[in-house]
Design a protein around this motif. Sequence first.
Motif, PDB file in Angstrom:
ATOM      1  N   VAL A 142       0.822  -1.212   0.000  1.00 15.48           N
ATOM      2  CA  VAL A 142       0.000   0.000   0.000  1.00 15.48           C
ATOM      3  C   VAL A 142       0.857   1.263   0.000  1.00 15.48           C
ATOM      4  CG1 VAL A 142      -1.677   1.363   1.308  1.00 15.48           C
ATOM      5  CG2 VAL A 142      -1.969  -1.115   1.092  1.00 15.48           C
ATOM      6  N   MET A 143       1.852   1.311   0.893  1.00 18.06           N
ATOM      7  CA  MET A 143       2.699   2.503   0.948  1.00 18.06           C
ATOM      8  C   MET A 143       3.605   2.601  -0.277  1.00 18.06           C
ATOM      9  SD  MET A 143       1.684   4.275   3.379  1.00 18.06           S
ATOM     10  CE  MET A 143       2.952   5.526   3.136  1.00 18.06           C
ATOM     11  N   GLY A 144       3.894   1.458  -0.892  1.00 22.54           N
ATOM     12  CA  GLY A 144       4.647   1.478  -2.147  1.00 22.54           C
ATOM     13  C   GLY A 144       3.849   2.174  -3.234  1.00 22.54           C
ATOM     14  N   ILE A 145       2.553   1.868  -3.296  1.00 21.30           N
ATOM     15  CA  ILE A 145       1.668   2.507  -4.287  1.00 21.30           C
ATOM     16  C   ILE A 145       1.557   4.009  -4.012  1.00 21.30           C
ATOM     17  CG2 ILE A 145      -0.704   2.636  -5.122  1.00 21.30           C
ATOM     18  CD1 ILE A 145      -0.898  -0.406  -4.580  1.00 21.30           C
ATOM     19  N   VAL A 146       1.411   4.375  -2.722  1.00 19.06           N
ATOM     20  CA  VAL A 146       1.326   5.794  -2.342  1.00 19.06           C
ATOM     21  C   VAL A 146       2.598   6.531  -2.759  1.00 19.06           C
ATOM     22  CG1 VAL A 146       1.215   7.409  -0.407  1.00 19.06           C
ATOM     23  CG2 VAL A 146      -0.262   5.396  -0.428  1.00 19.06           C
ATOM     24  N   LEU A 147       3.756   5.927  -2.488  1.00 14.57           N
ATOM     25  CA  LEU A 147       5.032   6.532  -2.865  1.00 14.57           C
ATOM     26  C   LEU A 147       5.114   6.692  -4.383  1.00 14.57           C
ATOM     27  CD1 LEU A 147       7.876   7.541  -2.122  1.00 14.57           C
ATOM     28  CD2 LEU A 147       8.653   5.159  -2.231  1.00 14.57           C
ATOM     29  N   ARG A 169       5.234  10.209  -9.083  1.00 13.15           N
ATOM     30  CA  ARG A 169       4.786  10.575 -10.427  1.00 13.15           C
ATOM     31  C   ARG A 169       4.276  12.022 -10.461  1.00 13.15           C
ATOM     32  NH1 ARG A 169       3.980   6.473 -14.150  1.00 13.15           N
ATOM     33  NH2 ARG A 169       3.627   8.234 -15.570  1.00 13.15           N
ATOM     34  N   LEU A 170       3.562  12.436  -9.413  1.00 10.11           N
ATOM     35  CA  LEU A 170       3.069  13.807  -9.348  1.00 10.11           C
ATOM     36  C   LEU A 170       4.227  14.797  -9.292  1.00 10.11           C
ATOM     37  CD1 LEU A 170       0.064  13.461  -6.862  1.00 10.11           C
ATOM     38  CD2 LEU A 170      -0.044  13.864  -9.333  1.00 10.11           C
ATOM     39  N   ALA A 171       5.247  14.452  -8.489  1.00  3.29           N
ATOM     40  CA  ALA A 171       6.420  15.323  -8.374  1.00  3.29           C
ATOM     41  C   ALA A 171       7.153  15.411  -9.702  1.00  3.29           C
ATOM     42  CB  ALA A 171       7.350  14.802  -7.285  1.00  3.29           C
ATOM     43  N   LYS A 186       7.120  23.591  -3.503  1.00  2.00           N
ATOM     44  CA  LYS A 186       7.442  24.362  -2.300  1.00  2.00           C
ATOM     45  C   LYS A 186       8.788  23.974  -1.696  1.00  2.00           C
ATOM     46  CE  LYS A 186       3.444  23.325  -0.313  1.00  2.00           C
ATOM     47  NZ  LYS A 186       2.335  23.315   0.667  1.00  2.00           N
ATOM     48  N   SER A 187       9.437  24.957  -1.060  1.00  2.00           N
ATOM     49  CA  SER A 187      10.677  24.720  -0.319  1.00  2.00           C
ATOM     50  C   SER A 187      10.344  24.682   1.166  1.00  2.00           C
ATOM     51  CB  SER A 187      11.687  25.836  -0.594  1.00  2.00           C
ATOM     52  OG  SER A 187      11.252  27.051   0.000  1.00  2.00           O
ATOM     53  N   ARG A 227       9.491   5.124   7.747  1.00  2.00           N
ATOM     54  CA  ARG A 227       9.441   6.503   8.221  1.00  2.00           C
ATOM     55  C   ARG A 227       9.752   7.483   7.080  1.00  2.00           C
ATOM     56  NH1 ARG A 227      10.258   7.772  13.361  1.00  2.00           N
ATOM     57  NH2 ARG A 227      11.364   5.785  13.674  1.00  2.00           N
ATOM     58  N   SER A 228      10.865   7.231   6.376  1.00  3.52           N
ATOM     59  CA  SER A 228      11.238   8.132   5.290  1.00  3.52           C
ATOM     60  C   SER A 228      10.238   8.042   4.136  1.00  3.52           C
ATOM     61  CB  SER A 228      12.655   7.830   4.787  1.00  3.52           C
ATOM     62  OG  SER A 228      12.732   6.535   4.212  1.00  3.52           O
ATOM     63  N   GLY A 229       9.756   6.832   3.854  1.00  9.59           N
ATOM     64  CA  GLY A 229       8.801   6.659   2.766  1.00  9.59           C
ATOM     65  C   GLY A 229       7.508   7.406   3.023  1.00  9.59           C
ATOM     66  N   ALA A 230       6.996   7.311   4.258  1.00 10.68           N
ATOM     67  CA  ALA A 230       5.727   7.960   4.594  1.00 10.68           C
ATOM     68  C   ALA A 230       5.860   9.477   4.609  1.00 10.68           C
ATOM     69  CB  ALA A 230       5.230   7.464   5.944  1.00 10.68           C
ATOM     70  N   THR A 231       6.919   9.995   5.235  1.00 16.98           N
ATOM     71  CA  THR A 231       7.073  11.445   5.333  1.00 16.98           C
ATOM     72  C   THR A 231       7.429  12.074   3.988  1.00 16.98           C
ATOM     73  OG1 THR A 231       9.333  11.072   6.141  1.00 16.98           O
ATOM     74  CG2 THR A 231       7.644  11.529   7.785  1.00 16.98           C
ATOM     75  N   ILE A 232       8.279  11.408   3.212  1.00 17.76           N
ATOM     76  CA  ILE A 232       8.617  11.939   1.890  1.00 17.76           C
ATOM     77  C   ILE A 232       7.398  11.911   0.982  1.00 17.76           C
ATOM     78  CG2 ILE A 232       9.956  11.518  -0.204  1.00 17.76           C
ATOM     79  CD1 ILE A 232      12.271  10.613   1.586  1.00 17.76           C
ATOM     80  N   SER A 233       6.619  10.820   1.044  1.00 16.42           N
ATOM     81  CA  SER A 233       5.390  10.750   0.246  1.00 16.42           C
ATOM     82  C   SER A 233       4.445  11.875   0.639  1.00 16.42           C
ATOM     83  CB  SER A 233       4.700   9.402   0.449  1.00 16.42           C
ATOM     84  OG  SER A 233       5.465   8.345  -0.065  1.00 16.42           O
ATOM     85  N   GLY A 234       4.292  12.086   1.949  1.00 16.15           N
ATOM     86  CA  GLY A 234       3.425  13.152   2.431  1.00 16.15           C
ATOM     87  C   GLY A 234       3.884  14.514   1.932  1.00 16.15           C
ATOM     88  N   GLY A 235       5.196  14.734   1.988  1.00 19.69           N
ATOM     89  CA  GLY A 235       5.747  15.998   1.516  1.00 19.69           C
ATOM     90  C   GLY A 235       5.532  16.217   0.036  1.00 19.69           C
ATOM     91  N   LEU A 236       5.750  15.175  -0.746  1.00 16.71           N
ATOM     92  CA  LEU A 236       5.557  15.284  -2.197  1.00 16.71           C
ATOM     93  C   LEU A 236       4.094  15.540  -2.533  1.00 16.71           C
ATOM     94  CD1 LEU A 236       7.868  12.417  -3.529  1.00 16.71           C
ATOM     95  CD2 LEU A 236       8.349  14.864  -3.463  1.00 16.71           C
ATOM     96  N   LEU A 237       3.178  14.863  -1.832  1.00 22.30           N
ATOM     97  CA  LEU A 237       1.749  15.058  -2.083  1.00 22.30           C
ATOM     98  C   LEU A 237       1.292  16.452  -1.666  1.00 22.30           C
ATOM     99  CD1 LEU A 237       0.357  11.579  -0.953  1.00 22.30           C
ATOM    100  CD2 LEU A 237       0.496  12.459  -3.291  1.00 22.30           C
ATOM    101  N   MET A 238       1.993  17.072  -0.704  1.00 22.63           N
ATOM    102  CA  MET A 238       1.661  18.444  -0.291  1.00 22.63           C
ATOM    103  C   MET A 238       2.318  19.486  -1.187  1.00 22.63           C
ATOM    104  SD  MET A 238       1.531  18.491   3.886  1.00 22.63           S
ATOM    105  CE  MET A 238       3.093  17.633   4.179  1.00 22.63           C
TER     106      MET A 238
END
Length: 290
Positions: A125-130, A135-137, A153-154, A180-191
Motif C-alpha cells: 500500500v505505501m509502495g503505491i502511495v510513494l 509521479r506527481l512530483a 514548495k521549499s 518513516r522516510s517513505g511515509a514522510t517523503i510521500s506526504g511531503g511530495l503530495l503536499m
Amino acid sequence: MSWFESFILGLVQGLTEFLPISSSAHLRLTAVFAGWQDPGAAFTAITQIGTEAAVLIYFRKDIARIVSAWSRSLVNKSMRGDHDAQMGWLVIIGSIPIGVLGVTLKDQIDGPFRDLRLIAVTLIVMGIVLGVADRLAARDETGGKHRAIKERKSLKELSVKDGLIYGFCQAMALVPGVSRSGATISGGLLMGYTREAAARYSFLLAIPAVLASGAFELRKAGEGHVSWGPTIFATFIAFVVGYAVIAWFMKFITTKSFMPFVIYRILLGIAILVLVGTDTLSPHAGESAG
C-alpha cells in the motif's frame, strides 16, 4: 543474539533506515529468512540511535543553526520570524503525533504490528502511495508538452499545518513496513514540496522521535530483553553504513525517480503474502515473547 547476527542486522538497519523501504520490516524479515529469533521492537529502536547519530553528523550545520536560532528566539522576540527558529518549532510540533501514538500503541507495536501479513500489506500500500507521489512530483518538475512547470514548495514555505501532516505521516511508521522516510517523503511530495525539501525535513523530524524511542527502549537492555554487546555493535554498524547511505540518498533524490523502491516494495509484499498464504511461512515466524 550472536555477534554475526548483530553484524548482519546492524548492516540491514544502516542500509534501509533512510531508504523508503522500511528498516523495521527488513530487520524482521532478515531474522525470519535467516531462521533467527525476531530481534524485536526494542532492538530496532536502539539500533536506530546509530542511524540517527549519522543524521546528526551529516546535518550538523543545519541542526546547529536551527537549535541556535530557536534558543535565541525564546528570549528575543525579533528572532521569532527567523526561518531557522521557526523550523525548531516545526520539528517539535511535527514530533507530537508519533510521541502520543507511540506511547498509546506500545503493546501493538511490540506484538500485533509485527505480523508478517500486516507488514506485507503496508509494504504494498505505501509502495503505491510513494509511486503516486513520485509521479506527481516528476510531472510538476518536468512539465508537459502544453503546460508550464509547476513550482514546488521549499522548506521556507513549511507551515504548522503541513508540519503536523508530516508528523502524522511519520507516526504511520510505527507499523513495520510503512517506512518513516517513505511515509514522510510521500506526504511531503503530495503536499507539493520538492524532493530535497521533503527528504530534508523527514530526516530532521525523525531525530527527536528516534532518540526518544531509543532512550525509552534502552531500559529493556538492562532488564535482559536485549543483549548489550551485540546491540551496541549493531548500533555502531548501523551508524557507519547509515552515514554513507544518507550521503548517497540526498544526491539520488535530486535527479532520480523513486520507482525502483516502489517496485521493490510491491514485489516483496506480494512474495510475503504468497509465502504466508501457502503456509510456507508462518505470519508469526521468529516472534519472541520478550
